[in-house]
Design a protein around this motif. Structure first.
Motif, PDB file in Angstrom:
ATOM      1  N   SER A 106       0.749  -1.441   0.360  1.00 41.39           N
ATOM      2  CA  SER A 106       0.516   0.074  -0.249  1.00 41.39           C
ATOM      3  C   SER A 106       0.926   1.337   0.358  1.00 41.39           C
ATOM      4  O   SER A 106       0.111   2.207  -0.834  1.00 41.39           O
ATOM      5  CB  SER A 106      -0.816  -0.060   1.025  1.00 41.39           C
ATOM      6  N   LEU A 117       0.809   3.127   2.276  1.00 42.99           N
ATOM      7  CA  LEU A 117       0.100   4.581   2.931  1.00 42.99           C
ATOM      8  C   LEU A 117       0.858   5.555   3.906  1.00 42.99           C
ATOM      9  O   LEU A 117       0.631   5.899   4.165  1.00 42.99           O
ATOM     10  CB  LEU A 117      -1.406   3.834   3.466  1.00 42.99           C
ATOM     11  N   SER A 118       0.937   4.482   4.392  1.00 45.35           N
ATOM     12  CA  SER A 118       2.123   5.846   5.041  1.00 45.35           C
ATOM     13  C   SER A 118       3.146   6.415   5.209  1.00 45.35           C
ATOM     14  O   SER A 118       3.125   7.590   5.764  1.00 45.35           O
ATOM     15  CB  SER A 118       3.001   4.369   6.309  1.00 45.35           C
ATOM     16  N   LYS A 142       2.675   8.138   2.217  1.00 42.61           N
ATOM     17  CA  LYS A 142       1.069   9.298   2.192  1.00 42.61           C
ATOM     18  C   LYS A 142       0.830   9.898   3.502  1.00 42.61           C
ATOM     19  O   LYS A 142       0.746  10.989   2.588  1.00 42.61           O
ATOM     20  CB  LYS A 142      -0.061   8.008   1.505  1.00 42.61           C
ATOM     21  N   TYR A 143       0.424   9.541   4.116  1.00 43.85           N
ATOM     22  CA  TYR A 143      -0.054  10.307   5.675  1.00 43.85           C
ATOM     23  C   TYR A 143       0.934  10.426   6.502  1.00 43.85           C
ATOM     24  O   TYR A 143       1.224  11.638   6.875  1.00 43.85           O
ATOM     25  CB  TYR A 143      -0.999   8.849   6.254  1.00 43.85           C
ATOM     26  N   THR A 157      -9.518   4.472   3.752  1.00 42.27           N
ATOM     27  CA  THR A 157      -7.617   4.030   3.433  1.00 42.27           C
ATOM     28  C   THR A 157      -7.813   4.788   4.862  1.00 42.27           C
ATOM     29  O   THR A 157      -5.977   4.259   5.589  1.00 42.27           O
ATOM     30  CB  THR A 157      -7.239   4.542   2.738  1.00 42.27           C
ATOM     31  N   GLY A 163      -4.848  -0.034   4.074  1.00 42.64           N
ATOM     32  CA  GLY A 163      -5.247   0.850   4.879  1.00 42.64           C
ATOM     33  C   GLY A 163      -4.812   1.215   5.695  1.00 42.64           C
ATOM     34  O   GLY A 163      -3.248   0.175   6.204  1.00 42.64           O
ATOM     35  N   GLU A 213      -0.388  -0.897   9.194  1.00 43.74           N
ATOM     36  CA  GLU A 213      -0.680  -0.993   7.889  1.00 43.74           C
ATOM     37  C   GLU A 213      -0.424  -1.555   7.302  1.00 43.74           C
ATOM     38  O   GLU A 213      -0.387  -3.503   7.344  1.00 43.74           O
ATOM     39  CB  GLU A 213       0.881   0.156   7.182  1.00 43.74           C
TER      40      GLU A 213
END
Length: 330
Positions: A3, A5-6, A8-9, A35, A67, A133
């Motif tokens: 992902s 996503l870490s 991204k955030y 997410t 997510g 994650e």
């Protein structure tokens, strides 16, 4: 599918996230989405329910696009626009969990067995924040406690029937898995051991049978008694959901060190190769303690697709090609 996503955030990899990063993150109003999800924590009596909610959230991310779940966040409240937001002081969990302990309880609770779940634990003053994650699963749909959980409108919800049907139809190949255990140990002399290895291969996809299924085992520093080789292959053929393939193999170790590794792999006509790796040390065997021999298995790394093992020694595709062609790896 990883992902990321870490990044991204938080602008960094999961393992680099700190307590200060999370405090800074919640200095601003944060809203849950498809997410990211927040879980606050108040007191120890909420611990069991908190773990259940984490399992539900992880399941919903597996069934969606992946997510981030943060356990130990500030409490949510409604802002002036009537939105549910999360901002303020963190509410840490007052119990320490090993990362593997959390990953194992998630794996034991969600079916089929999920992969691609990573956890970062950060600490301050004996309080812990857990950041999960989760990758989108290529083996979805998954269920927790008999329920398929999904992400809809920024929330986890029980999946409608049509949604589950849609996820099942999206599966492009059967998910095959393989597991091994030691069922018996016999010692002969100082360094010779005979072991019986139990292996199971399963098809976790309810509506997709697999054809041409092949099981392969490769030993390191040990040999199969049947053919005095380090490798065996079994043609399983058709593998149905609910009808696993189970077989036992006799292994002999005659080296200066009794510990050895073995690789177990299963694949088929339509499914990618799924690989499990184990490290066993028969010298840990206690005479008479036969009911469960898992204590002699020092390393368990189960069910990762071959394309997920690109960093593993001997499993990198380019390394295999270079070795075959005798090319300089430098």
């Amino acid at each position: 599918m990883t992902s990321g996503l870490s990044i991204k955030y938080f602008g960094k990899e999961l393992e680099s996230i700190t307590y200060n990063d999370l405090e800074a993150f919640f200095d601003s109003e944060r809203i849950e989405s498809n997410t990211i999800e927040f879980k606050s924590y108040k007191e120890r009596k909420e611990l069991k329910e908190g773990l259940k909610n984490c399992n539900k959230a992880v399941c919903s991310f597996l069934n969606a696009e992946g997510g981030i779940l943060i356990w130990g966040t500030p409490e949510t409240y409604k802002n002036n626009e009537g939105e549910d937001v999360c901002k303020g002081s963190l509410c840490p969990v007052d119990k320490f969990f090993e990362k593997d302990q959390l990953v194992n309880q998630i794996s034991d609770s969600i079916s089929p067995l999920p992969t691609g779940v990573r956890i970062q634990r950060v600490e301050k003053d004996s309080g812990y924040i857990y950041v999960f994650e989760v990758d989108e699963s290529i083996g979805k749909p998954h269920q927790y406690d008999g329920v398929y959980w999904v992400r809809l409108d920024g929330q986890k919800r029980k999946a409608p029937h049509y949604f589950v049907e849609s996820m099942i139809k999206q599966i492009k190949f059967p998910r095959l898995e393989c597991y091994a255990k030691i069922t018996s140990v016999r010692k002969h002399g100082a360094y010779k051991y005979n072991l019986r290895l139990g292996v199971i291969a399963v098809n976790q996809s309810m509506l997709q049978n697999e054809e041409g299924t092949l099981l392969q085992i490769v030993l390191q520093k040990a040999r199969f008694r049947s053919n005095q080789s380090k490798k065996v292959e079994d043609e399983i053929g058709l593998l149905h959901y609910g009808k696993p393939f189970i077989r036992h193999y006799d292994v002999t170790i005659e080296t200066g060190r009794p510990d050895f590794k073995f690789l177990l792999a299963v694949g088929g006509k339509n499914s990618p190769l799924n690989i499990s790796i184990y490290e066993v040390d028969p010298s840990l065997y206690i005479e008479g303690k036969l009911s469960d021999l898992s204590y002699i298995i020092k390393l368990t790394d189960e069910n990762k697709y071959s394309f997920e093992r690109t960093e593993d020694p001997g499993l990198n595709q380019q390394e295999i090609i270079d070795d075959f062609l005798n090319r300089d790896k430098g």
